[in-house]
Scaffold this motif. Structure first.
Motif, PDB file in Angstrom:
ATOM      1  N   MET A   1       0.825  -1.181   0.000  1.00  0.00           N
ATOM      2  CA  MET A   1       0.000   0.000   0.000  1.00  0.00           C
ATOM      3  C   MET A   1       0.883   1.263   0.000  1.00  0.00           C
ATOM      4  SD  MET A   1      -2.937   1.220   2.622  1.00  0.00           S
ATOM      5  CE  MET A   1      -4.409   0.497   1.950  1.00  0.00           C
ATOM      6  N   LEU A   2       1.990   1.233   0.713  1.00  0.00           N
ATOM      7  CA  LEU A   2       2.889   2.382   0.780  1.00  0.00           C
ATOM      8  C   LEU A   2       3.485   2.684  -0.589  1.00  0.00           C
ATOM      9  CD1 LEU A   2       4.110   4.482   2.638  1.00  0.00           C
ATOM     10  CD2 LEU A   2       5.962   2.887   3.137  1.00  0.00           C
ATOM     11  N   LYS A   3       3.826   1.633  -1.347  1.00  0.00           N
ATOM     12  CA  LYS A   3       4.370   1.831  -2.692  1.00  0.00           C
ATOM     13  C   LYS A   3       3.324   2.464  -3.612  1.00  0.00           C
ATOM     14  CE  LYS A   3       7.781  -1.871  -2.627  1.00  0.00           C
ATOM     15  NZ  LYS A   3       8.211  -3.131  -3.226  1.00  0.00           N
ATOM     16  N   GLU A   4       2.070   2.010  -3.492  1.00  0.00           N
ATOM     17  CA  GLU A   4       0.999   2.586  -4.311  1.00  0.00           C
ATOM     18  C   GLU A   4       0.783   4.052  -3.969  1.00  0.00           C
ATOM     19  OE1 GLU A   4      -2.671   0.341  -4.433  1.00  0.00           O
ATOM     20  OE2 GLU A   4      -1.538  -1.511  -4.144  1.00  0.00           O
ATOM     21  N   PHE A   5       0.824   4.355  -2.662  1.00  0.00           N
ATOM     22  CA  PHE A   5       0.652   5.743  -2.235  1.00  0.00           C
ATOM     23  C   PHE A   5       1.781   6.606  -2.775  1.00  0.00           C
ATOM     24  CE2 PHE A   5       1.316   9.173   0.906  1.00  0.00           C
ATOM     25  CZ  PHE A   5       0.107   9.835   0.732  1.00  0.00           C
ATOM     26  N   LYS A   6       3.015   6.103  -2.708  1.00  0.00           N
ATOM     27  CA  LYS A   6       4.169   6.837  -3.227  1.00  0.00           C
ATOM     28  C   LYS A   6       4.011   7.071  -4.732  1.00  0.00           C
ATOM     29  CE  LYS A   6       9.182   6.637  -3.601  1.00  0.00           C
ATOM     30  NZ  LYS A   6      10.390   5.832  -3.374  1.00  0.00           N
ATOM     31  N   ALA A   7       3.578   6.064  -5.458  1.00  0.00           N
ATOM     32  CA  ALA A   7       3.371   6.205  -6.901  1.00  0.00           C
ATOM     33  C   ALA A   7       2.274   7.228  -7.193  1.00  0.00           C
ATOM     34  CB  ALA A   7       3.020   4.855  -7.514  1.00  0.00           C
ATOM     35  N   PHE A   8       1.229   7.219  -6.383  1.00  0.00           N
ATOM     36  CA  PHE A   8       0.126   8.166  -6.561  1.00  0.00           C
ATOM     37  C   PHE A   8       0.600   9.598  -6.328  1.00  0.00           C
ATOM     38  CE2 PHE A   8      -3.200  10.664  -4.411  1.00  0.00           C
ATOM     39  CZ  PHE A   8      -4.107  10.771  -5.452  1.00  0.00           C
ATOM     40  N   ILE A   9       1.344   9.811  -5.252  1.00  0.00           N
ATOM     41  CA  ILE A   9       1.809  11.150  -4.897  1.00  0.00           C
ATOM     42  C   ILE A   9       2.794  11.679  -5.934  1.00  0.00           C
ATOM     43  CG2 ILE A   9       3.223  12.418  -3.198  1.00  0.00           C
ATOM     44  CD1 ILE A   9       0.358  11.980  -2.344  1.00  0.00           C
ATOM     45  N   LEU A  10       3.618  10.823  -6.482  1.00  0.00           N
ATOM     46  CA  LEU A  10       4.655  11.260  -7.421  1.00  0.00           C
ATOM     47  C   LEU A  10       4.156  11.409  -8.854  1.00  0.00           C
ATOM     48  CD1 LEU A  10       7.740   9.309  -6.047  1.00  0.00           C
ATOM     49  CD2 LEU A  10       7.111  11.699  -5.687  1.00  0.00           C
ATOM     50  N   ARG A  11       2.914  11.062  -9.087  1.00  0.00           N
ATOM     51  CA  ARG A  11       2.367  11.274 -10.426  1.00  0.00           C
ATOM     52  C   ARG A  11       2.312  12.764 -10.705  1.00  0.00           C
ATOM     53  NH1 ARG A  11      -3.004   7.981 -10.565  1.00  0.00           N
ATOM     54  NH2 ARG A  11      -3.661  10.016 -11.267  1.00  0.00           N
ATOM     55  N   GLY A  12       2.470  13.145 -11.956  1.00  0.00           N
ATOM     56  CA  GLY A  12       2.507  14.550 -12.339  1.00  0.00           C
ATOM     57  C   GLY A  12       1.248  15.312 -11.984  1.00  0.00           C
ATOM     58  N   ASN A  13       0.081  14.684 -12.123  1.00  0.00           N
ATOM     59  CA  ASN A  13      -1.174  15.391 -11.869  1.00  0.00           C
ATOM     60  C   ASN A  13      -1.289  15.852 -10.426  1.00  0.00           C
ATOM     61  OD1 ASN A  13      -1.693  14.727 -14.480  1.00  0.00           O
ATOM     62  ND2 ASN A  13      -3.238  13.191 -14.022  1.00  0.00           N
ATOM     63  N   VAL A  14      -0.883  15.017  -9.494  1.00  0.00           N
ATOM     64  CA  VAL A  14      -0.998  15.359  -8.079  1.00  0.00           C
ATOM     65  C   VAL A  14      -0.054  16.508  -7.745  1.00  0.00           C
ATOM     66  CG1 VAL A  14      -0.705  14.517  -5.721  1.00  0.00           C
ATOM     67  CG2 VAL A  14      -1.771  13.055  -7.441  1.00  0.00           C
ATOM     68  N   LEU A  15       1.165  16.444  -8.262  1.00  0.00           N
ATOM     69  CA  LEU A  15       2.122  17.511  -8.009  1.00  0.00           C
ATOM     70  C   LEU A  15       1.662  18.822  -8.648  1.00  0.00           C
ATOM     71  CD1 LEU A  15       5.491  15.592  -8.454  1.00  0.00           C
ATOM     72  CD2 LEU A  15       4.387  16.275  -6.340  1.00  0.00           C
ATOM     73  N   ASP A  16       1.141  18.752  -9.857  1.00  0.00           N
ATOM     74  CA  ASP A  16       0.618  19.950 -10.517  1.00  0.00           C
ATOM     75  C   ASP A  16      -0.532  20.550  -9.720  1.00  0.00           C
ATOM     76  OD1 ASP A  16       2.443  19.592 -12.521  1.00  0.00           O
ATOM     77  OD2 ASP A  16       1.020  18.685 -13.925  1.00  0.00           O
ATOM     78  N   LEU A  17      -1.402  19.697  -9.209  1.00  0.00           N
ATOM     79  CA  LEU A  17      -2.530  20.167  -8.411  1.00  0.00           C
ATOM     80  C   LEU A  17      -2.043  20.842  -7.128  1.00  0.00           C
ATOM     81  CD1 LEU A  17      -5.574  20.364  -7.972  1.00  0.00           C
ATOM     82  CD2 LEU A  17      -5.483  18.096  -6.941  1.00  0.00           C
ATOM     83  N   ALA A  18      -1.050  20.240  -6.483  1.00  0.00           N
ATOM     84  CA  ALA A  18      -0.504  20.823  -5.253  1.00  0.00           C
ATOM     85  C   ALA A  18       0.091  22.196  -5.525  1.00  0.00           C
ATOM     86  CB  ALA A  18       0.541  19.890  -4.651  1.00  0.00           C
ATOM     87  N   VAL A  19       0.844  22.321  -6.595  1.00  0.00           N
ATOM     88  CA  VAL A  19       1.426  23.619  -6.960  1.00  0.00           C
ATOM     89  C   VAL A  19       0.317  24.616  -7.257  1.00  0.00           C
ATOM     90  CG1 VAL A  19       2.784  24.819  -8.717  1.00  0.00           C
ATOM     91  CG2 VAL A  19       3.602  22.671  -7.775  1.00  0.00           C
ATOM     92  N   GLY A  20      -0.716  24.180  -7.959  1.00  0.00           N
ATOM     93  CA  GLY A  20      -1.837  25.066  -8.272  1.00  0.00           C
ATOM     94  C   GLY A  20      -2.547  25.571  -7.028  1.00  0.00           C
TER      95      GLY A  20
END
Length: 125
Positions: A1-20
């Motif tokens: 589950m931790l690996k999936e969460f890490k993959a989810f967080i590191l996806r470009g969309n999530v990072l772009d949303l956080a910056v936005g």
């Protein structure tokens, strides 16, 4: 589950949303400061209470602070207008790039058609 969460967080969309979200919060603070420190004093020149946010009326025991509501509406309209201008500018930039790409594709298609005609003529001989 931790690996999936890490993959989810590191996806470009999530990072772009956080910056936005972060930039949006900072932008909201700038617009609020603009309204509170520049626009409200200008309105205060024409309104006796001194500032838009101070406008209110009493009805029985209830106080209706319509000035604060108008202040929030003004903040929203300024933010929406600036976002509109930004989106319009970005769309123009992308439209200019697409026009250039379409011209290149049209030139390539014309060359391909010419080559097909030459091929067909050579087959006939």
């Amino acid at each position: 589950m931790l690996k999936e969460f890490k993959a989810f967080i590191l996806r470009g969309n999530v990072l772009d949303l956080a910056v936005g979200v972060i930039i949006g919060g900072a932008f909201t603070a700038i617009v609020k400061s603009l309204v509170d420190n520049l626009i409200n004093p200008l309105i205060g020149i024409f309104v006796q209470d001194g500032a838009l946010a101070q406008l209110s009326f009493k009805l029985g025991n209830a106080t209706f602070a319509y000035g604060k509501f108008l202040n929030d509406v003004l903040n929203f309209l300024i933010t929406a207008f600036i976002v509109f201008i930004i989106i319009k500018t970005v769309n123009k930039l992308f439209a200019a790039n697409k026009t250039e790409e379409n011209e290149e594709v049209a030139a390539i298609n014309e060359e391909v058609e010419t080559l097909k005609e030459i091929r067909d003529l050579l087959k006939q001989k």
